[in-house]
Enzyme design. Structure first.
Site, PDB file in Angstrom:
ATOM      1  N   MET A  93      38.725  36.329  44.971  1.00 42.07           N
ATOM      2  CA  MET A  93      38.998  35.516  46.984  1.00 42.07           C
ATOM      3  C   MET A  93      40.279  36.468  47.100  1.00 42.07           C
ATOM      4  O   MET A  93      40.881  35.724  45.968  1.00 42.07           O
ATOM      5  CB  MET A  93      38.337  33.991  46.747  1.00 42.07           C
ATOM      6  CG  MET A  93      36.545  34.252  45.914  1.00 42.07           C
ATOM      7  SD  MET A  93      35.659  35.263  46.920  1.00 42.07           S
ATOM      8  CE  MET A  93      34.275  34.265  45.958  1.00 42.07           C
ATOM      9  N   CYS A  94      40.933  36.283  48.164  1.00 41.27           N
ATOM     10  CA  CYS A  94      42.173  36.858  49.222  1.00 41.27           C
ATOM     11  C   CYS A  94      42.200  36.502  50.461  1.00 41.27           C
ATOM     12  O   CYS A  94      40.642  36.697  50.853  1.00 41.27           O
ATOM     13  CB  CYS A  94      42.402  37.809  48.608  1.00 41.27           C
ATOM     14  SG  CYS A  94      41.785  39.195  46.431  1.00 41.27           S
ATOM     15  N   ASP A  95      43.188  36.596  50.373  1.00 41.36           N
ATOM     16  CA  ASP A  95      43.226  36.544  52.264  1.00 41.36           C
ATOM     17  C   ASP A  95      44.374  37.229  52.490  1.00 41.36           C
ATOM     18  O   ASP A  95      45.706  37.239  51.643  1.00 41.36           O
ATOM     19  CB  ASP A  95      44.314  34.828  52.395  1.00 41.36           C
ATOM     20  CG  ASP A  95      42.537  34.158  52.237  1.00 41.36           C
ATOM     21  OD1 ASP A  95      41.517  33.809  53.293  1.00 41.36           O
ATOM     22  OD2 ASP A  95      42.267  33.309  51.105  1.00 41.36           O
TER      23      ASP A  95
END
Length: 437
Positions: free
Chosen positions: A1-3
């Site tokens: 998961m990343c942004d």
């Protein structure tokens, strides 16, 4: 998961393109900083490059790159090259089949950084790689994790978002601000796409035709996307950037990368949250932010800020410039790079266990960063030599080392003995991670 986040010059305070990313991975996976110099390859000897799982033909010349990457992966989660090209990727979950081989999204980033100068050139190359070799392979450190990829790609003047679902893809040029997370974001507003993108969706019964086609709605796996918390995180990023449009700077992105969902109010370091941009591990779903960086891109002086550590809310962002001497590791210094990350991870685990007083540490962390900010701000309005930039970076990394070592000296026990302060599952999760680390 990343942004991953970008703001073009029409939305920033000084006209620079600002790029930022948190890399959310499994909490014991070292996230290292590696510098690879410009190279000329003898193709009669070095015909192929070895990516994570497959080989592809090498090219004669490759650019100098800085890679922020999982230690065991050939490619990178995010990085930049000597031309100011920046790329970050996200895991996205789609209805298309996942393959066990091919290029990983991280491999595609590194290849594009090594071979391209501009954002559009990188889009075209990644599309070509996708169509030629496909995407796939396990990207999990201690567990199987295969996914498709979205990419945010920026240079000093422009930016593109490229999103994929198996062999299919869509891309659009960004006009002001944009954020990607673990979900498809492009709807029917793409500029270019796979020639059969709409036809395939119609054949699958996901839409009736071009008029009601929506890439995100047609191709997304709704269940996985929902439980990734990606829409909550993306909305938080978009809202923050919209509110600051015209005034966005590196510190805007820094605050955003450190932000937490309201569910952590009063419970920071006592529970996990997959909805936080600064993601904290400790639950059945989700990861830990293991590395963060910010880029301020312009044709005068590109400045980069890196943590080299997990949990940006407690880490130190340090300034870097692409100079001859940089406090970043070479590819043959893998063990040193892992040791550097693990020392900062030990600090994180000590904070989770409450064995140090957090307030004095944070006061000192904030004082250091304020000094760094003031120095970089003064550099922005003056002509400085490469040696002066190098000295600033080296001093910043040295100051952080001194702070880290001082705090680590407060606890001489084993990481395996550390116990957290959350609920039963949170405590069990981190005790397991501490034993493995």
């Amino acid at each position: 998961m990343c942004d991953t986040i970008v703001a073009l010059g029409n939305s920033t305070s000084d006209g620079s393109v600002i790029f930022g990313k948190n890399s959310d991975r499994q909490p014991n996976e070292p996230h290292i900083m590696v510098r690879v110099p410009r190279k000329k390859h003898d193709l009669s000897v070095e015909k192929n490059l070895n990516a994570t799982y497959i080989q592809i033909p090498q090219v004669e010349d490759t650019n100098e790159v800085i890679l922020l990457k999982p230690s065991w992966i050939w490619g990178c989660e995010m990085g930049w090259n000597e031309f100011g090209l920046n790329i970050g990727n996200e895991a996205v979950f789609t209805k298309e089949k996942y393959n066990n081989d091919g290029l990983t999204g991280m491999d595609m980033i590194r290849i594009a950084l090594e071979r391209c100068k501009s954002s559009k050139e990188a889009v075209d190359l990644i599309v070509n790689l996708l169509e030629t070799y496909g995407q796939g392979g396990n990207c999990g450190y201690e567990k199987q994790f295969t996914y498709h990829n979205s990419f945010l790609i920026a240079d000093m003047q422009s930016a593109w978002v490229l999103e994929t679902a198996g062999q299919y893809w869509a891309a659009k040029q960004i006009t002001d601000i944009y954020c990607i997370s673990n979900c498809l974001t492009i709807e029917n507003d793409f500029d270019i796409c796979h020639p059969d993108l709409v036809k395939h969706a119609v054949d699958k019964g996901w839409c009736k035709g071009e008029k009601d086609f929506n890439f995100s709605e047609c191709y997304s796996d709704g269940l996985y996307t929902y439980f990734s918390g990606s829409k909550k995180r993306r909305n938080a990023c978009e809202t923050a950037l919209e509110n600051e449009k015209g005034h966005i700077g590196a510190n805007t992105i820094k605050a955003l990368l450190r932000s937490h969902n309201s569910e952590l109010n009063g419970k920071l370091f006592k529970r996990h949250s997959i909805k936080s941009v600064c993601m904290h591990g400790g639950g059945l779903i989700g990861d830990q932010t293991t590395g963060s960086y910010i880029a301020s891109l312009n044709d005068k002086k590109c400045t980069y800020w890196v943590t080299g550590a997990s949990a940006p809310c407690i880490s130190v962002f340090k300034p870097l410039w692409l100079t001859e001497t940089m406090p970043v590791f070479n590819e043959d210094q893998q063990d040193d790079a892992i040791t550097y990350w693990k020392a900062r991870e030990r600090l994180h685990r000590m904070i989770l266990a409450g064995v140090i007083d957090l307030d004095p540490y944070m006061e000192e962390r904030n004082r250091l960063e304020k000094n760094f900010d003031n120095t970089v701000e003064n550099l922005a309005v003056s002509k400085v030599s490469e040696s002066e930039l190098t000295e600033v970076s080296l001093e910043a990394f040295k100051a952080e080392d001194e702070l880290i070592n001082k705090v680590l000296s407060q606890y001489d026990g084993s990481t395996k003995e550390l116990k957290t302060k959350g609920n039963w599952y949170f405590n069990h999760y981190w005790m397991t991670q501490n034993r493995k680390l």
